[in-house]
Design an enzyme around this catalytic site. Structure first.
Site, short mmCIF file in Angstrom:
data_model
loop_
_atom_site.label_atom_id
_atom_site.label_comp_id
_atom_site.label_asym_id
_atom_site.label_seq_id
_atom_site.Cartn_x
_atom_site.Cartn_y
_atom_site.Cartn_z
N ILE A 1 0.79 -1.20 0.10
CA ILE A 1 0.24 0.05 0.07
C ILE A 1 0.86 1.21 -0.12
O ILE A 1 0.48 2.43 0.02
CB ILE A 1 -0.94 0.17 1.02
CG1 ILE A 1 -0.34 -0.19 2.45
CG2 ILE A 1 -2.16 -0.94 1.01
CD1 ILE A 1 -1.03 -0.15 3.75
N GLY B 1 8.17 3.84 1.22
CA GLY B 1 8.95 4.93 1.81
C GLY B 1 10.37 4.73 1.73
O GLY B 1 10.75 3.86 1.04
N GLY B 2 11.06 5.61 2.19
CA GLY B 2 12.50 5.61 2.31
C GLY B 2 12.99 4.50 3.16
O GLY B 2 14.02 3.63 2.69
N VAL C 1 5.47 -0.85 2.39
CA VAL C 1 4.62 -0.90 3.42
C VAL C 1 3.23 -1.79 2.83
O VAL C 1 2.90 -1.84 1.82
CB VAL C 1 3.93 0.41 3.59
CG1 VAL C 1 2.74 0.30 4.65
CG2 VAL C 1 4.97 1.46 4.09
N ASP D 1 9.17 15.79 9.89
CA ASP D 1 8.86 15.54 8.66
C ASP D 1 7.22 15.46 8.32
O ASP D 1 6.49 14.60 7.94
CB ASP D 1 9.37 13.72 8.29
CG ASP D 1 9.39 13.79 6.82
OD1 ASP D 1 9.16 14.79 5.95
OD2 ASP D 1 9.49 12.39 6.42
#
Ligand SMILES: *[C@@H]1O[C@H](CO)[C@@H](O)[C@H](O)[C@H]1NC(C)=O
Ligand SMILES: *[C@@H]1O[C@H](CO)[C@@H](O)[C@H](O)[C@H]1NC(C)=O
Length: 827
Positions: free
Chosen positions: A499, A502-503, A507, A617
């Site tokens: 889904i 990211g870095g 996920v 962030d």
């Protein structure tokens, strides 16, 4: 001043308020049993249930309608009729799914002298959706039984089964109606049993039976005075030593805040009165408790104790500190209502506790002064108390197959609960042993508000089936999830379940054994890249719980794996609901509420601990929405503890996301909580304009949203760049407030930016302006004119959305730039 008149004015004002904000349940079934006529009871219409009247709710083979031949003048008409069942009979209600699941069920019993039935001799069971709520029950006087339960299916069935010699059951009236979603929430209740405070989870899987509902320091409140038609009784009869308490009352309507208690949690009147310490009484020394004993009739049974507070006694904030005890155990030390209410006086909150009744069959509640209070300001208060029994999940009944399914479900659930209780007991025993050996948790010494900030606000889920009892009093060790369980949950990291990316890694969506939906964030296996972030996230998230911060379900560090498991947020990142996807546009009110929720979460992050935590962030992809568009801030991988008192900033390498980065932080590598405020300002404009923070494909002056929007704001023409989907929705006063708030967040220097608390306050103000300010239609049409984008000046949203679709180019650029930043820092 004519105080009496003022009082009347206030009351009128309050009742008007009631009227305008009265709660309308999605599902609402009110049944006048054994009658041909609909009647009104406390301004609500109860529908006749007789076949003649066309009732569709009742399925009874043999039942009899009875009417009281000699009704007493003080019994309500609702109680003049009843229905008698001589075999198992039930009422069935179709539950609309768009309801919230949680329902109140009330059963009214009022036996009278009838010819063929000796009603007080009736003995029967009542089973609701498989839960045995009343067993071998008899009613020998007027009785109201109230239950709170969550309904997962589409039908609510209330079955009456005669037992024993009497051979019949009866009921006078039935109420079934839905209550707001956050009426009872799963976690965050504090388990008080003398072994320190633990979180009591999964409250909604239990049926709650109301035992006492008390308006402490106030008068009896009837269904007329309550949004959910509840009755609250005064506390005098429960006070152990009456002279210890002194009533307090205010004429001011409580300051309800988003996220705090609501009028549905308890009505205004409950929060407008309280008991406080009666320090004038010379027979008492200065420090003492006020204690109430609530008889509950059962020994050692678990109860939900919901205490209501609203500081109506202090002249100012931060003066009142007190302790709460349940059954003589410490339940809440140094309770500081100013802190819980984000520094708004007279703001209502509630706190849920779970405690067992003691040997004498009472629940004892005390409030008393804290050591933190200054000697001249010693006080303690309580505004309301509700005691509800946690009903054992026992299901049974003879009959059709369907009922047998319920039996099975009941037993399985029952078994599961017993299993969980056993597991918890083992865990607790283990922990309490360990605790004695280890120094206190760092989190506690750092002054964290334990678990729950706002009444009923913390969400944290631990998967019952997957928690290992690994040692460690450190809190998060118990969140460890075995790798095999994560493999199972994600179908061995099935690509179709991805889904996000990211870095840190991929996920996945997953489902743990106990059917809890989770988001599984897996670091690239074997690479230790991101280990600090991984550890930060576990440390930060295991320490904090807040309604508007995503909670950690668990983690796995096994076989070179680094995996974080979070609660699953059904609707995903806020960004996807603003632009570049096919989701329907959010309304302005929804957007405001999302901003307010995020601000609340961040405010807590910044101020909830002695040191404070900086997120670092903030962006619209880290702000997530659940199935009800409730917002939670996520991704604490980069977060850092804030500066200590004697420093003003934390020096650190520049990290964060391009387009959201605080220019001051960028230039001088000074990190303060005001850096988050800057990023949040960018999000505010993103929400308003529905375009990315950075869009390299746009004309140069438009690339950076913050710069571009500030230009329009400064010209007083922010309306020109508003998301076209919002045209006509935003009131000018609200837009003005919102624009000013966002502008202040984006101030060049941190010192000039507001705190997150101020931002929160301003956004709430904006929402108020949007909702309540009466504005003339003329002005409204002005808004339309103002918001309506002329094609030449509003190239932003619509045009961009089309290009954004699929290409994702802007994001790519962003992350490239971002990784460059990170690399530069490394050199
Ligand atoms: C409760 O409602 C009744 C009827 O509307 C009213 O007379 C009474 O004053 C109310 N009580 C309070 C405490 O507001
Ligand atoms: C209040 O009650 C608690 C629990 O029984 C007790 O430990 C505490 O000492 C009492 N406080 C005072 C001031 O009497």
């Amino acid at each position: 001043m004519d105080t009496k008149r003022l009082h009347i004015f206030c009351l009128t004002f309050i009742s008007l308020l009631y009227f305008s904000t009265s709660f309308i349940p999605t599902n609402n079934f009110l049944i006048n049993c054994g009658s041909n006529a609909n009647i009104s009871f406390y301004n609500r219409i109860f529908i006749a249930d007789s076949a003649k009247s066309g009732s569709v709710f009742l399925s009874a083979e043999r039942s009899v309608s009875l009417t009281d031949p000699n009704p007493s003048s003080n019994s309500p008409i609702l109680y003049h009729t009843l229905r008698v069942f001589t075999t198992d009979s039930s009422y069935k209600f179709n539950i609309k799914k768009n309801g919230t699941g949680t329902h109140l069920v009330r059963l009214h019993f009022s036996p009278f002298q009838a010819q063929n039935f000796n009603l007080v001799s009736a003995k029967f069971n009542v089973v609701v959706n498989g839960f045995l709520l009343l067993s071998g029950f008899s009613a020998n006087s007027m009785l109201l039984k109230e239950y709170i339960l969550k309904i997962d299916g589409e039908v609510l069935e209330i079955m009456f089964s005669p037992v024993g010699d009497s051979g019949f059951a009866f009921v006078n009236a039935i109420e079934v109606f839905s209550v707001p979603k956050d009426f009872i929430i799963d976690d965050g209740a504090r388990l008080v049993n003398g072994d320190g405070i633990e979180e009591y989870k999964n409250l909604t899987s239990q049926v709650l039976e109301t035992i006492h509902r008390v308006n402490v320091g106030g008068l009896k409140l009837t269904p007329f005075n309550d949004t959910l038609w509840r009755t609250w009784i005064p506390d005098d009869g429960f006070l152990v030593f009456k002279p210890s308490a002194k009533g307090a009352v205010t004429t001011h309507v409580p300051n309800y805040q988003t996220g705090g208690a609501t009028r549905e949690i308890a009505s205004d009147n409950v929060y407008m009165t309280a008991q406080q310490m009666n320090r004038n009484n010379s027979a008492l020394n200065a420090r003492f408790n006020i204690t109430w004993d609530f008889p509950v009739g059962s020994h050692g049974a678990p109860h939900l104790v919901r205490l209501h507070f609203c500081d109506i006694v202090s002249p100012a904030l931060n003066l009142l500190y007190f302790n709460v005890y349940i059954n003589d155990y410490s339940a809440y030390q140094d309770l500081d209502l100013s802190m819980l209410t984000y520094h708004v006086l007279s703001s209502p909150v509630y706190i849920d506790f779970v405690a067992d009744s003691d040997d004498s069959g009472v629940i004892r509640v005390s409030v008393g002064p804290s050591d933190l209070s200054s000697p001249s300001k010693i006080n303690a208060i309580l505004n309301g108390a509700e005691i509800m029994r946690l009903v054992n999940l026992k299901g049974f009944n003879a009959g059709s197959k369907k009922k047998n399914v319920w039996i099975l479900v009941g037993f399985i659930l029952g078994g599961f609960v017993i299993f969980c209780l056993a597991a918890v007991a083992v865990l607790l025993a283990f922990k309490s042993k360990k605790k004695k050996l280890k120094p206190p948790r760092h989190a506690e010494s750092a002054g964290w508000t334990p678990l729950r900030v706002y009444g009923g606000s913390s969400y944290s889920r631990m998967s019952g089936g997957t928690v290992t009892t690994s040692p460690g009093a450190n809190g998060y060790h118990s969140l460890r999830i075995p790798f095999v369980d994560i493999q199972t949950a994600t179908n061995n990291f099935d690509k179709s379940l991805i889904i996000g990316m990211g870095g840190f890694g991929m996920v996945y969506k997953g489902v743990l054994r106990d059917n809890i939906k989770v988001a599984v964030k897996r670091g690239v296996p074997g690479s230790r890249q991101g280990l600090p972030e991984f550890q930060t996230e576990i440390t930060v998230l295991s320490k904090i719980r807040h309604r508007h911060l995503v909670s950690l379900v668990g983690y796995c560090e096994e076989q070179a794996e680094m995996i974080l498991v979070y609660e699953y947020m059904e609707k995903g990142p806020l960004k996807n609901h603003l632009y570049g996807s096919k989701h329907p546009p959010l309304s302005w009110k929804q957007r405001l509420e999302i901003c307010i929720g995020s601000a609340r979460g961040l405010h807590y992050l910044h101020t909830g601990s002695a040191q404070g935590i900086i997120h670092r962030d903030i962006k619209s992809t880290n702000i997530l929405l659940d199935e009800n568009y409730m917002v939670k801030v996520a991704d604490f991988g980069l977060s850092r503890s804030g500066p200590c008192l004697n420093e003003t900033h934390v020096s650190t390498g520049v990290k964060g996301s391009f387009g959201y980065l605080d220019p001051e932080y960028f230039r001088r590598q000074r990190l303060t909580d005001k850096s988050d405020v800057y990023s949040f300002g960018v999000v505010l404009f993103e929400v308003l304009c529905a375009r990315p923070a950075v869009d390299p494909l746009l004309a140069r002056e438009q690339v950076n949203l913050a710069e571009w929007a500030i230009q329009w704001q400064k010209k007083g023409m922010l309306g020109k760049i508003v998301d076209p989907n919002l045209v006509g929705q935003i009131k000018p006063s609200c837009l003005k407030k919102y624009g000013e708030t966002a502008e202040k967040c984006l101030a060049e220097y941190g010192v000039d930016r507001p705190t997150m608390g101020d931002v929160l306050w301003n956004l709430e103000h904006a929402l108020q302006l949007q909702e309540s300010e009466p504005e003339e239609p003329r002005e409204d049409s002005n808004v339309n004119g103002m918001d309506c984008p002329t094609p030449s000046v509003a190239p932003s949203s619509n045009a961009r959305t089309a290009k954004d679709d699929g290409s994702g180019s802007s994001d790519l650029t962003t992350s490239k730039v971002f990784s460059q930043l990170v690399m530069n820092e490394g050199r």
